[in-house]
Scaffold this active site. Sequence first.
Site, mmCIF file in Angstrom:
data_model
loop_
_atom_site.group_PDB
_atom_site.id
_atom_site.type_symbol
_atom_site.label_atom_id
_atom_site.label_comp_id
_atom_site.label_asym_id
_atom_site.label_seq_id
_atom_site.Cartn_x
_atom_site.Cartn_y
_atom_site.Cartn_z
ATOM 1 N N ARG A 182 0.816 -1.227 0.000
ATOM 2 C CA ARG A 182 0.000 0.000 0.000
ATOM 3 C C ARG A 182 0.844 1.269 0.000
ATOM 4 O O ARG A 182 0.354 2.345 0.309
ATOM 5 C CB ARG A 182 -0.963 0.025 1.199
ATOM 6 C CG ARG A 182 -1.921 -1.147 1.261
ATOM 7 C CD ARG A 182 -3.164 -0.872 0.394
ATOM 8 N NE ARG A 182 -4.186 -1.881 0.599
ATOM 9 C CZ ARG A 182 -4.316 -2.974 -0.169
ATOM 10 N NH1 ARG A 182 -3.490 -3.185 -1.176
ATOM 11 N NH2 ARG A 182 -5.284 -3.834 0.067
ATOM 12 N N LEU A 183 2.121 1.128 -0.326
ATOM 13 C CA LEU A 183 2.967 2.324 -0.408
ATOM 14 C C LEU A 183 2.957 2.807 -1.859
ATOM 15 O O LEU A 183 3.918 2.668 -2.601
ATOM 16 C CB LEU A 183 4.384 2.023 0.103
ATOM 17 C CG LEU A 183 4.400 1.627 1.585
ATOM 18 C CD1 LEU A 183 5.813 1.283 2.039
ATOM 19 C CD2 LEU A 183 3.833 2.747 2.453
#
Length: 201
Positions: A178-179
């Site tokens: 999720r970066l």
Amino acid sequence: MSDRTGIFAGEDPFAIARSWLAEAEDTETNDPNAIALSTVDTNGMPNVRMVLLKDIEDDGFVFFTNYGSVKASEIDATGRAAFVLHWKSLRRQIRVRGIVRREDGEKADTYYRSRSLKSRLGAWASRQSQPLSSRTALMAEVAKVTAQQGTDPARPEFWGGYHIAPLEIEFWADGAFRLHDRFRWTRDEVGTDWHVVRLNP
Ligand SMILES: Cc1cc2nc3c(=O)[nH]c(=O)nc-3n(C[C@H](O)[C@H](O)[C@H](O)COP(=O)(O)O)c2cc1C
């Protein structure tokens, strides 16, 4: 020092958008050019629906619709719209917010002429977003306009394009854990220089 490299590289956001769309044309199952188009009504209530993005010009995004529709009245009242493109196959999105004007001249005529005859007649027959008593009534209207318009209908005055000139474009690509990567391009007015900033995911 910018780390805007790879799929985010370049000084022209329209070129980046074109390149991402071209990739999606190879990977997306249907309608890679489908955008969720957002407008607001006179009470500030948001509205959203899908339309097809038909062109990425040097300074704007173009779609076509019926000028009697709800979206058209909301755009004509505010002069503004936003949209998002999302490709599940690429795990990417592009968000756009901008100033809208009608594209109702030669460009609209050319695009109208490029459509199939049935679609051209369909545009004549549909009072988009107005209540309709039945499917039969719509087909009767299609038969009526077919008799009236023949095989080379002119573009109806109530049908044409809109051109969205962005003040903001954000490119988003999925990252591990999720970066995600996000770059937001903004400008104060159409025609002025862009300012680009990397955003937290
Ligand atoms: C994938 C997809 C593409 C669509 N493309 C268009 C389009 O290009 N133009 C259009 O007027 N409506 C298009 N529609 C229909 C709109 O979503 C909507 O139903 C219609 O334009 C009426 O919206 P309105 O009442 O907010 O004006 C599309 C719908 C889908 C699901």
